[in-house]
Design an enzyme around this catalytic site. Structure first.
Site, PDB file in Angstrom:
ATOM      1  N   HIS A  53       0.847  -1.191   0.000  1.00 36.35           N
ATOM      2  CA  HIS A  53       0.000   0.000   0.000  1.00 36.35           C
ATOM      3  C   HIS A  53       0.885   1.243   0.000  1.00 36.35           C
ATOM      4  CE1 HIS A  53      -3.860  -1.927   1.870  1.00 36.35           C
ATOM      5  NE2 HIS A  53      -3.256  -2.753   1.033  1.00 36.35           N
ATOM      6  N   GLU A  55       0.830   4.025   1.773  1.00 41.95           N
ATOM      7  CA  GLU A  55       1.268   4.482   3.095  1.00 41.95           C
ATOM      8  C   GLU A  55       2.372   3.591   3.652  1.00 41.95           C
ATOM      9  OE1 GLU A  55      -1.874   3.643   2.029  1.00 41.95           O
ATOM     10  OE2 GLU A  55      -3.226   4.109   3.676  1.00 41.95           O
ATOM     11  N   CYS A  83      -6.203   1.934   5.790  1.00 39.50           N
ATOM     12  CA  CYS A  83      -6.831   0.668   6.162  1.00 39.50           C
ATOM     13  C   CYS A  83      -6.285   0.209   7.516  1.00 39.50           C
ATOM     14  CB  CYS A  83      -6.543  -0.390   5.096  1.00 39.50           C
ATOM     15  SG  CYS A  83      -4.806  -0.925   5.071  1.00 39.50           S
ATOM     16  N   CYS A  86      -2.375  -0.262   7.431  1.00 40.03           N
ATOM     17  CA  CYS A  86      -1.648   1.008   7.376  1.00 40.03           C
ATOM     18  C   CYS A  86      -1.835   1.810   8.660  1.00 40.03           C
ATOM     19  CB  CYS A  86      -2.070   1.799   6.148  1.00 40.03           C
ATOM     20  SG  CYS A  86      -1.557   0.969   4.609  1.00 40.03           S
TER      21      CYS A  86
END
EC number: 3.5.4.33
Length: 163
Positions: A53, A55, A83, A86
Site C-alpha cells: 500500500h 502508506e 486501512c 496502514c
C-alpha cells in the site's frame, strides 16, 4: 493554497502514477520539517504483495532514510483513508499527524469503519485531518473503477458476440 493542499497535491501525483500502471490510484507522501522526504503509490498488483500500500511503502522508505522506526516528527499525507494494516503501521511508527483525502467507508480505520489512530488503549495516537482535497482524491478512484467496469463490459460483449 495551504500546506495541506500542497502536500496532498503531491500525494495525488503519486496516486496518478499508480493509476497509470493499472494500480488502484492511491498515493502518499511523508513530510518532515516542511519537506517531502518520501513518496509512494500503490504497488499491490505490480509486486503481487498485499502489503504494498502507498502508506506502508512510504513509511518503510522514511524509516530507512531516517535510519529509525520512529517517525515522530513526520506527517503522512495520503489520498485515501488508511486501512487497518496502514493504521497499524502509522501507530507503530509513531507518526503524529495523518492527513487524508477521501473516506473509505468499507475499510477506513481513521474514523469511517473504526478509528485505530485515536484508539485510547494504544500508547500512541495520531492527530487526523480528514477530507483534504476530498473531491479530487475521490474522483481519481471513481474514474479508475468506472474505467475498469467499462473494460469488463467491453470484454464481456466481445465474448458474447464471438460465441
Amino acid at each position: 493554497m495551504t500546506n495541506h493542499q500542497f502536500y496532498m497535491k503531491m500525494a495525488i501525483e503519486e496516486a496518478k502514477k499508480a493509476g497509470d500502471i493499472g494500480e488502484v490510484p492511491i498515493g502518499a507522501v511523508i513530510v518532515k520539517n516542511d519537506e517531502i522526504i518520501t513518496r509512494a503509490h500503490n504497488l499491490r498488483e505490480s509486486k503481487k504483495d498485499p502489503t504494498a500500500h502507498a502508506e506502508y511503502l512510504a513509511i518503510q522508505k522514511a524509516s530507512k532514510l531516517l535510519n529509525s522506526w520512529r517517525l515522530e516528527e513526520c506527517q503522512l499525507y495520503v489520498t485515501l483513508e488508511p486501512c487497518v494494516m496502514c493504521a497499524g503501521a502509522i501507530v507503530m511508527s509513531r507518526i503524529p499527524q495523518v492527513i487524508y483525502g477521501a473516506k473509505d467507508p468499507k475499510g477506513g480505520c481513521a474514523g469511517s469503519l473504526m478509528d485505530l489512530l485515536q484508539e485510547p488503549r494504544f500508547n500512541h495516537r495520531a492527530q487526523v485531518e480528514r477530507g483534504v482535497m476530498e473531491e479530487a482524491c475521490s474522483q481519481l478512484l471513481t474514474e479508475f473503477f468506472k474505467n475498469i467496469r467499462k473494460k469488463k463490459k467491453i470484454i464481456q460483449t466481445a465474448d458474447n458476440t464471438n460465441n
